[in-house]
Design a protein around this motif. Structure first.
Motif, mmCIF file in Angstrom:
data_model
loop_
_atom_site.group_PDB
_atom_site.id
_atom_site.type_symbol
_atom_site.label_atom_id
_atom_site.label_comp_id
_atom_site.label_asym_id
_atom_site.label_seq_id
_atom_site.Cartn_x
_atom_site.Cartn_y
_atom_site.Cartn_z
ATOM 1 N N VAL A 35 0.872 -1.173 0.000
ATOM 2 C CA VAL A 35 0.000 0.000 0.000
ATOM 3 C C VAL A 35 0.906 1.218 0.000
ATOM 4 C CG1 VAL A 35 -1.786 1.227 1.274
ATOM 5 C CG2 VAL A 35 -1.718 -1.278 1.309
ATOM 6 N N PHE A 36 0.856 2.027 -1.068
ATOM 7 C CA PHE A 36 1.793 3.134 -1.119
ATOM 8 C C PHE A 36 1.222 4.439 -0.595
ATOM 9 C CE2 PHE A 36 -0.344 3.680 -5.128
ATOM 10 C CZ PHE A 36 -0.330 5.040 -5.356
ATOM 11 N N ALA A 37 -0.055 4.526 -0.358
ATOM 12 C CA ALA A 37 -0.658 5.777 0.113
ATOM 13 C C ALA A 37 -0.727 5.860 1.635
ATOM 14 C CB ALA A 37 -2.064 5.929 -0.473
ATOM 15 N N ILE A 38 -0.282 4.823 2.327
ATOM 16 C CA ILE A 38 -0.470 4.758 3.768
ATOM 17 C C ILE A 38 0.202 5.924 4.497
ATOM 18 C CG2 ILE A 38 1.500 3.243 4.301
ATOM 19 C CD1 ILE A 38 -1.992 2.741 5.709
ATOM 20 N N SER A 39 1.371 6.366 4.032
ATOM 21 C CA SER A 39 2.067 7.448 4.724
ATOM 22 C C SER A 39 1.404 8.802 4.509
ATOM 23 C CB SER A 39 3.536 7.507 4.304
ATOM 24 O OG SER A 39 3.636 7.759 2.926
ATOM 25 N N ALA A 40 0.474 8.891 3.588
ATOM 26 C CA ALA A 40 -0.226 10.154 3.346
ATOM 27 C C ALA A 40 -1.214 10.483 4.454
ATOM 28 C CB ALA A 40 -0.957 10.094 2.004
ATOM 29 N N TRP A 41 -1.607 9.486 5.254
ATOM 30 C CA TRP A 41 -2.639 9.727 6.257
ATOM 31 C C TRP A 41 -2.211 10.679 7.368
ATOM 32 C CZ3 TRP A 41 -7.547 9.610 5.892
ATOM 33 C CH2 TRP A 41 -8.142 8.804 4.916
ATOM 34 N N LEU A 42 -0.942 10.694 7.743
ATOM 35 C CA LEU A 42 -0.498 11.612 8.795
ATOM 36 C C LEU A 42 -0.672 13.076 8.399
ATOM 37 C CD1 LEU A 42 2.629 9.864 10.350
ATOM 38 C CD2 LEU A 42 0.415 10.269 11.407
ATOM 39 N N PRO A 43 -0.137 13.516 7.263
ATOM 40 C CA PRO A 43 -0.346 14.925 6.903
ATOM 41 C C PRO A 43 -1.808 15.254 6.592
ATOM 42 C CG PRO A 43 0.925 13.793 5.197
ATOM 43 C CD PRO A 43 0.794 12.847 6.352
ATOM 44 N N VAL A 44 -2.533 14.330 5.990
ATOM 45 C CA VAL A 44 -3.954 14.566 5.694
ATOM 46 C C VAL A 44 -4.721 14.809 6.993
ATOM 47 C CG1 VAL A 44 -6.067 13.429 4.882
ATOM 48 C CG2 VAL A 44 -4.009 13.367 3.475
ATOM 49 N N ALA A 45 -4.484 13.960 7.976
ATOM 50 C CA ALA A 45 -5.172 14.103 9.266
ATOM 51 C C ALA A 45 -4.728 15.372 9.989
ATOM 52 C CB ALA A 45 -4.910 12.878 10.137
ATOM 53 N N ALA A 46 -3.438 15.686 9.934
ATOM 54 C CA ALA A 46 -2.932 16.895 10.599
ATOM 55 C C ALA A 46 -3.560 18.148 10.004
ATOM 56 C CB ALA A 46 -1.408 16.953 10.502
ATOM 57 N N ILE A 47 -3.650 18.199 8.684
ATOM 58 C CA ILE A 47 -4.270 19.353 8.020
ATOM 59 C C ILE A 47 -5.742 19.459 8.407
ATOM 60 C CG2 ILE A 47 -4.965 20.278 5.767
ATOM 61 C CD1 ILE A 47 -2.263 19.078 4.708
ATOM 62 N N TRP A 48 -6.436 18.321 8.455
ATOM 63 C CA TRP A 48 -7.852 18.342 8.825
ATOM 64 C C TRP A 48 -8.031 18.840 10.260
ATOM 65 C CZ3 TRP A 48 -11.086 15.933 12.341
ATOM 66 C CH2 TRP A 48 -12.453 16.113 12.104
ATOM 67 N N ILE A 49 -7.223 18.331 11.182
ATOM 68 C CA ILE A 49 -7.315 18.753 12.591
ATOM 69 C C ILE A 49 -7.026 20.246 12.726
ATOM 70 C CG2 ILE A 49 -6.209 18.538 14.860
ATOM 71 C CD1 ILE A 49 -5.915 15.486 14.169
ATOM 72 N N ILE A 50 -5.997 20.723 12.055
ATOM 73 C CA ILE A 50 -5.674 22.160 12.096
ATOM 74 C C ILE A 50 -6.830 22.971 11.518
ATOM 75 C CG2 ILE A 50 -4.166 23.944 11.126
ATOM 76 C CD1 ILE A 50 -1.879 21.799 11.369
#
Length: 169
Positions: free
Chosen positions: A46-61
């Motif tokens: 799964v190559f998109a798995i590392s994208a979840w950290l920045p995606v979630a951080a941007i959403w929380i911010i």
């Protein structure tokens, strides 16, 4: 209005999915190209798995700073589209389809993996393949879908446990 903005974000995700997969993974050489090649060699990767950290951080911010402003609602739709993509993509590779829609999406994606890797970039929707003419004519697609329909789901586990994921060669 928020519902339509959210749905616009989901629709926006389908375009971003196409851009990431089709253009960044296949058409142009980008940072995503070797990660995507690895997924083609072994669909368990799964190559998109590392994208979840920045995606979630941007959403929380976004939620913290602006609440449910229209841009945050739109982004929430895109994040939901991304989550749906991850769910569908996992099911395509690891789970037998339960519905006609799942069978269609699975066969279409397996055609991309095993028959024509330079076509059929949409995983959750064929819309952008129609727009950018990267799909396959209906008669030929029926034949190719039939050729991959009996492909069994993958067994074993994905690399999702490697979060955050670091690719190897």
């Amino acid at each position: 209005a928020d519902v339509f903005i959210f749905l616009g974000g989901v629709a926006g995700w389908t375009f971003l999915e196409y851009v990431i997969h089709g253009w960044m993974g296949h058409t142009f050489r980008t940072f995503a190209t070797p990660l995507h090649r690895m997924h083609h060699r072994d669909p368990r990767r799964v190559f998109a798995i590392s994208a979840w950290l920045p995606v979630a951080a941007i959403w929380i911010i976004g939620v913290t700073c602006w609440g449910l402003a229209p841009a945050v609602v739109f982004y929430s739709g895109m994040v939901s589209g991304f989550a749906l993509y991850e769910f569908v993509h996992y099911r395509i590779h690891f789970v037998p389809p339960r519905t006609h829609l799942e069978a269609y999406l699975r066969e279409r994606h397996l055609v991309h993996h095993y028959r024509v890797p330079d076509r059929c970039f949409g995983v959750t929707s064929p819309l952008w393949d129609h727009v950018f003419r990267s799909g396959i004519a209906a008669a030929e697609m029926r034949s190719m879908r039939a050729a991959v329909a009996a492909t069994p789901p993958l067994s074993g586990t994905s690399n999702a446990h490697m979060f955050p994921f670091r690719p190897t060669r």
